[in-house]
Design a protein around this motif. Structure first.
Motif, short mmCIF file in Angstrom:
data_model
loop_
_atom_site.label_atom_id
_atom_site.label_comp_id
_atom_site.label_asym_id
_atom_site.label_seq_id
_atom_site.Cartn_x
_atom_site.Cartn_y
_atom_site.Cartn_z
N PHE A 4 0.83 -1.21 0.00
CA PHE A 4 0.00 0.00 0.00
C PHE A 4 0.86 1.25 0.00
N ASN A 5 1.88 1.28 0.84
CA ASN A 5 2.77 2.45 0.88
C ASN A 5 3.53 2.62 -0.43
N GLY A 6 3.97 1.52 -1.01
CA GLY A 6 4.66 1.60 -2.29
C GLY A 6 3.76 2.17 -3.38
N GLY A 7 2.53 1.72 -3.44
CA GLY A 7 1.59 2.23 -4.43
C GLY A 7 1.14 3.65 -4.15
N SER A 8 1.08 4.01 -2.89
CA SER A 8 0.66 5.36 -2.51
C SER A 8 1.62 6.43 -3.00
N VAL A 9 2.89 6.06 -3.14
CA VAL A 9 3.87 7.03 -3.63
C VAL A 9 3.45 7.55 -5.00
N MET A 10 3.02 6.65 -5.89
CA MET A 10 2.60 7.07 -7.22
C MET A 10 1.36 7.95 -7.15
N GLY A 11 0.36 7.51 -6.41
CA GLY A 11 -0.87 8.31 -6.30
C GLY A 11 -0.63 9.68 -5.73
N LEU A 12 0.15 9.75 -4.66
CA LEU A 12 0.46 11.05 -4.07
C LEU A 12 1.32 11.91 -5.00
N SER A 13 2.22 11.27 -5.71
CA SER A 13 3.08 12.03 -6.63
C SER A 13 2.26 12.64 -7.76
N VAL A 14 1.32 11.89 -8.30
CA VAL A 14 0.47 12.43 -9.38
C VAL A 14 -0.31 13.64 -8.87
N ALA A 15 -0.97 13.48 -7.73
CA ALA A 15 -1.77 14.58 -7.20
C ALA A 15 -0.90 15.78 -6.81
N ALA A 16 0.21 15.51 -6.13
CA ALA A 16 1.08 16.58 -5.66
C ALA A 16 1.74 17.32 -6.82
N LEU A 17 2.21 16.58 -7.81
CA LEU A 17 2.84 17.24 -8.96
C LEU A 17 1.81 18.01 -9.79
N GLY A 18 0.58 17.50 -9.83
CA GLY A 18 -0.49 18.25 -10.48
C GLY A 18 -0.74 19.58 -9.79
N LEU A 19 -0.83 19.54 -8.47
CA LEU A 19 -1.02 20.78 -7.70
C LEU A 19 0.18 21.72 -7.85
N LEU A 20 1.35 21.16 -7.73
CA LEU A 20 2.57 21.97 -7.85
C LEU A 20 2.67 22.61 -9.22
N GLY A 21 2.56 21.81 -10.26
CA GLY A 21 2.71 22.31 -11.62
C GLY A 21 1.61 23.30 -12.00
N LEU A 22 0.38 22.93 -11.72
CA LEU A 22 -0.72 23.82 -12.07
C LEU A 22 -0.69 25.09 -11.24
N GLY A 23 -0.28 24.96 -9.98
CA GLY A 23 -0.14 26.15 -9.13
C GLY A 23 0.91 27.10 -9.66
N LEU A 24 2.05 26.57 -10.08
CA LEU A 24 3.12 27.42 -10.61
C LEU A 24 2.73 28.03 -11.96
N VAL A 25 2.06 27.25 -12.80
CA VAL A 25 1.60 27.78 -14.09
C VAL A 25 0.58 28.89 -13.87
N THR A 26 -0.35 28.67 -12.95
CA THR A 26 -1.35 29.70 -12.66
C THR A 26 -0.70 30.93 -12.05
N LEU A 27 0.25 30.71 -11.19
CA LEU A 27 0.96 31.84 -10.57
C LEU A 27 1.73 32.64 -11.62
N ALA A 28 2.34 31.94 -12.57
CA ALA A 28 3.14 32.62 -13.59
C ALA A 28 2.28 33.32 -14.63
N PHE A 29 1.17 32.70 -15.03
CA PHE A 29 0.42 33.21 -16.18
C PHE A 29 -0.99 33.69 -15.84
N GLY A 30 -1.45 33.57 -14.62
CA GLY A 30 -2.83 33.89 -14.28
C GLY A 30 -3.04 35.25 -13.67
N ARG A 31 -2.26 36.20 -14.02
CA ARG A 31 -2.35 37.53 -13.40
C ARG A 31 -3.46 38.41 -13.98
N ASN A 32 -3.81 38.22 -15.24
CA ASN A 32 -4.78 39.11 -15.91
C ASN A 32 -6.16 38.48 -15.91
#
Length: 179
Positions: A124-152
């Motif tokens: 379960f812990n081994g598989g959870s790494v993938m699930g958490l990584s997908v969600a966390a990288l989605g939040l991280l990436g989308l957050g940074l993209v929104t922060l960089a380009f979502g000003r207007n």
């Protein structure tokens, strides 16, 4: 208000990656079993990582071509967001494969020495790494993209532009996941 909240999503993404890393460290700290099990696990890991390297080497030109086409057809920020989504998806794949291949032998050893319960926890812990990584990288990436380009965001054109950028990120992440 939502733009203020979304500007913190990258922090939550980093926190999620921290939790995923802690789970990974817990998995790799467990025993790997006897020499035969350890050797077989090393071969499986090497093969899986070689597969991902070969796959990503083929996909990188695809990502570059699609990013350029999106940049020309829609806007350059959409192309950049596409690349960011692809990079996040590639990282999630690498993190997940690393954790899964390391967890396999440890799950087997936990089952051999401790039974079903300990084996289930390792798996379960081994598989959870993938699930958490997908969600966390989605939040991280989308957050940074929104922060960089979502000003207007003061008018409909700004929201339309941000929607195109977010769609580019999503398509980049999904396109890598498809392969």
């Amino acid at each position: 208000m939502w733009t203020e909240l979304s500007s913190y999503s990258w922090v939550l993404g980093l926190a999620g990656l921290g939790v995923a890393f802690a789970m990974y460290r817990d998995v790799v700290a467990r025993p790997t079993g006897n020499a035969v099990m350890t050797d077989l696990a090393a071969q499986i890991h090497a093969g899986a990582m070689a597969f991902l390297r070969a796959e990503y080497a083929v996909l990188l030109p695809f990502v570059a071509v699609v990013a350029v086409l999106l940049g020309l057809a829609i806007q350059w920020r959409t192309g950049v967001a596409f690349v960011a989504g692809a990079v996040c998806s590639i990282a999630a794949g690498l993190f997940g494969m690393e954790a899964a291949t390391r967890a396999n032998v440890r799950t087997s050893e936990a089952a051999r020495s401790g039974g079903q319960g300990p084996a289930l926890r390792v798996a379960f812990n081994g598989g959870s790494v993938m699930g958490l990584s997908v969600a966390a990288l989605g939040l991280l990436g989308l957050g940074l993209v929104t922060l960089a380009f979502g000003r207007n965001l003061s008018d409909d054109a700004g929201f339309k532009s941000l929607a195109e950028i977010v769609a580019g990120f999503s398509v980049g992440a999904s396109s890598i996941a498809l392969f």
